[in-house]
Enzyme design. Structure first.
Site, PDB file in Angstrom:
ATOM      1  N   HIS A  65       0.842  -1.197   0.000  1.00 45.48           N
ATOM      2  CA  HIS A  65       0.000   0.000   0.000  1.00 45.48           C
ATOM      3  C   HIS A  65       0.873   1.241   0.000  1.00 45.48           C
ATOM      4  O   HIS A  65       2.093   1.151   0.144  1.00 45.48           O
ATOM      5  CB  HIS A  65      -0.978  -0.007   1.189  1.00 45.48           C
ATOM      6  CG  HIS A  65      -0.342   0.086   2.543  1.00 45.48           C
ATOM      7  ND1 HIS A  65       0.539  -0.868   3.020  1.00 45.48           N
ATOM      8  CD2 HIS A  65      -0.432   1.018   3.528  1.00 45.48           C
ATOM      9  CE1 HIS A  65       0.938  -0.533   4.237  1.00 45.48           C
ATOM     10  NE2 HIS A  65       0.371   0.624   4.571  1.00 45.48           N
ATOM     11  N   ASP A  69       5.957   4.502   4.767  1.00 40.00           N
ATOM     12  CA  ASP A  69       6.901   3.517   5.314  1.00 40.00           C
ATOM     13  C   ASP A  69       6.946   2.223   4.495  1.00 40.00           C
ATOM     14  O   ASP A  69       7.689   1.310   4.827  1.00 40.00           O
ATOM     15  CB  ASP A  69       6.584   3.215   6.791  1.00 40.00           C
ATOM     16  CG  ASP A  69       5.169   2.711   7.015  1.00 40.00           C
ATOM     17  OD1 ASP A  69       4.228   3.241   6.378  1.00 40.00           O
ATOM     18  OD2 ASP A  69       4.985   1.776   7.813  1.00 40.00           O
ATOM     19  N   ASP A 216      -0.236  -3.970   5.719  1.00 44.55           N
ATOM     20  CA  ASP A 216      -0.802  -3.752   7.051  1.00 44.55           C
ATOM     21  C   ASP A 216      -2.290  -4.096   7.002  1.00 44.55           C
ATOM     22  O   ASP A 216      -2.955  -3.826   6.010  1.00 44.55           O
ATOM     23  CB  ASP A 216      -0.661  -2.291   7.455  1.00 44.55           C
ATOM     24  CG  ASP A 216       0.793  -1.820   7.518  1.00 44.55           C
ATOM     25  OD1 ASP A 216       1.702  -2.618   7.342  1.00 44.55           O
ATOM     26  OD2 ASP A 216       0.990  -0.614   7.733  1.00 44.55           O
TER      27      ASP A 216
END
Lengths: 308, 308
Positions: A65, A69, A216
């Site tokens: 995504h 980070d 995530d």
């Protein structure tokens, strides 16, 4: 008979806020001679070098995504490929929206890259095969995060069957192509009219292995359907159980939840990472998860974990 | 009477191709309580942390040009400011063309930043003052590189004059405002009609200091006009003299050329950096430069150099 290499080197297992000596998300997945890069946080090229990953073997990059980070190492890595005069095309898989800003940023240098980028932008529901080779296929599956996010499953195709030499010796000598057919699981029909039944002269020695990258995301027990029977699952475990409300709120998971999913999915091993910088040590993460799923490893950067 | 702090911490002194253990360009310039960031190669936020720079004091970032090794650390640094809930505005000075791709890339995270960025895009010829405070002013000067590039000069304003206590004791006692006027170099007119001549009761103790950042650029002797009498010059020295043709071709400089310019400009000290990754050691750079300009230092990452 040995399995060919299938292992993952952890380049970064921190979360968005820097700290605790961990770096942002990135992994190098090795399969046979191939290296796949999964996510590319800032400084990934430094870690590839530090951990001696053969980065000229990277031809596919899979981005989960578009949070910084997971992507801010891409401009630097691609520029370095260019400075090294890379010519081979690279494929970048990611949710829609990466190509525009990346191309824009890379243009600031005033030169066009020495190699082609094939942008594969994902915007599908359900599971979808996005890439395959002779040996492996990759599926992308939507996860539940604050912005569009995909998990990736790397699934080996069937390994060649092993010849049972003693059984085969009862038949006339076979040529190279006939032997290859047997390894692929086919019967062989000889010119004499005789049939060589595959089941009689071969056996399956190696199970196909698989690796899932799940980060995530919030925890959902429903993921166990698609993850069922996988070999190794990497699942984010940003928080410990005492912060499960915060995990829910920020669309992340706890170590306990990662272990629950591993257990429900009957995977062989669980790797956990994407740790919040509030935790200097992640021994508690490992303990919390192992109470539910013993074969859990809280990953460390620079270490390589076999897919078993 | 001591000078207030004016020093530079080297965060990265490598050039575009990674290697030799050096990182891409970045410096933290400390002046009094302020910290100015100059250039921001990939991983700059890691080095700020590693070298204990008080990065919440950074309110201005000066970018020389838009090659990746000078800017690819910006997205990560700005994102981290956001994650740390920074509220103070930050000013970013750079050649035109940075704002678009940076804003585009930062938007991929799906959130707007917690603080405002004031983009100051440069597109001028000749020298121009681009920023000033009570204590310091910053000029941007076009350099000669492959794309639009600016050098920066950080120039202290005059330091307050020192009071000559013995001389002043001959006059009636002055109040706070009158003393301040003296320190600023003004005469004071007493109510009695008496005049306190500044030249009589004060002296100049501290010379104003200055720091120039000259990277990336070809060597030009003409720069000595604007650099004349500066305190410390940081000049790129990508190559050694034996590669001066390559330096010319790629719009870079040699250690010898950096030293020539320092000598012509009568600066007090010369820092050289932006070393090509082909050089494992840069002792040769220092030697080559010192033959022409003895007060030369080949910089090392993590070290801090005083502007003297």
């Amino acid at each position: 008979l040995n399995y060919p290499k299938f292992e993952v080197t952890i380049l970064g297992c921190g979360s968005a806020t820097p700290g605790a000596g961990r770096h942002p998300s990135a992994q190098a997945l090795h399969h046979f001679q191939d290296v796949f890069l999964i996510d590319c946080g800032e400084g990934t090229q430094d870690r590839l070098k530090e951990f001696d990953v053969k980065w000229n073997r990277i031809n596919q990059i899979f981005i989960s995504h578009l949070h910084g980070d997971h992507i801010f190492g891409l401009p630097g890595l691609l520029s370095t490929f260019h400075l090294n005069r890379r010519e081979r095309k690279i494929q970048i898989f990611s949710p829609t929206g990466l190509r525009g800003p990346l191309e824009f940023l890379l243009q600031t240098g005033g030169e066009s890259l020495s190699f082609e980028i094939e942008w594969v932008e994902l915007n599908h529901e359900g599971s979808k095969k996005v890439w395959e080779s002779d040996r492996l296929e990759v599926e992308a599956i939507p996860l539940d995060h604050r912005i569009s996010t995909y998990g990736y499953i790397f699934r080996e195709k069937e390994h060649p069957r092993s010849i049972l030499v003693e059984e085969l010796s009862r038949f006339p000598k076979l040529n190279h192509l006939q032997l290859r057919s047997l390894k692929l699981g086919l019967d062989v029909h000889l010119e004499s009219g005789e049939n060589v039944p595959n089941a009689l002269v071969t056996e399956k020695k190696l199970e196909a292995r698989s690796y899932a990258y799940w980060s995530d995301t919030r925890y959902h027990s429903e993921y166990s359907t698609i993850l069922s029977g996988m070999t190794t699952l990497y699942h984010e475990a940003t928080f410990l159980d005492y912060l499960k409300d915060k995990a829910q709120l920020t669309y992340h998971s706890t170590a306990k939840e990662a272990a629950e999913l591993a257990k429900l999915s009957h995977v062989k091993s669980l790797l956990i990472g994407h740790f919040s910088s509030r935790y200097a040590s992640v021994m508690e993460h490992q303990k919390e998860a192992q109470q539910i799923f013993p074969q859990t490893f809280a990953v460390e950067e620079g270490k390589t974990y076999e897919v078993v």
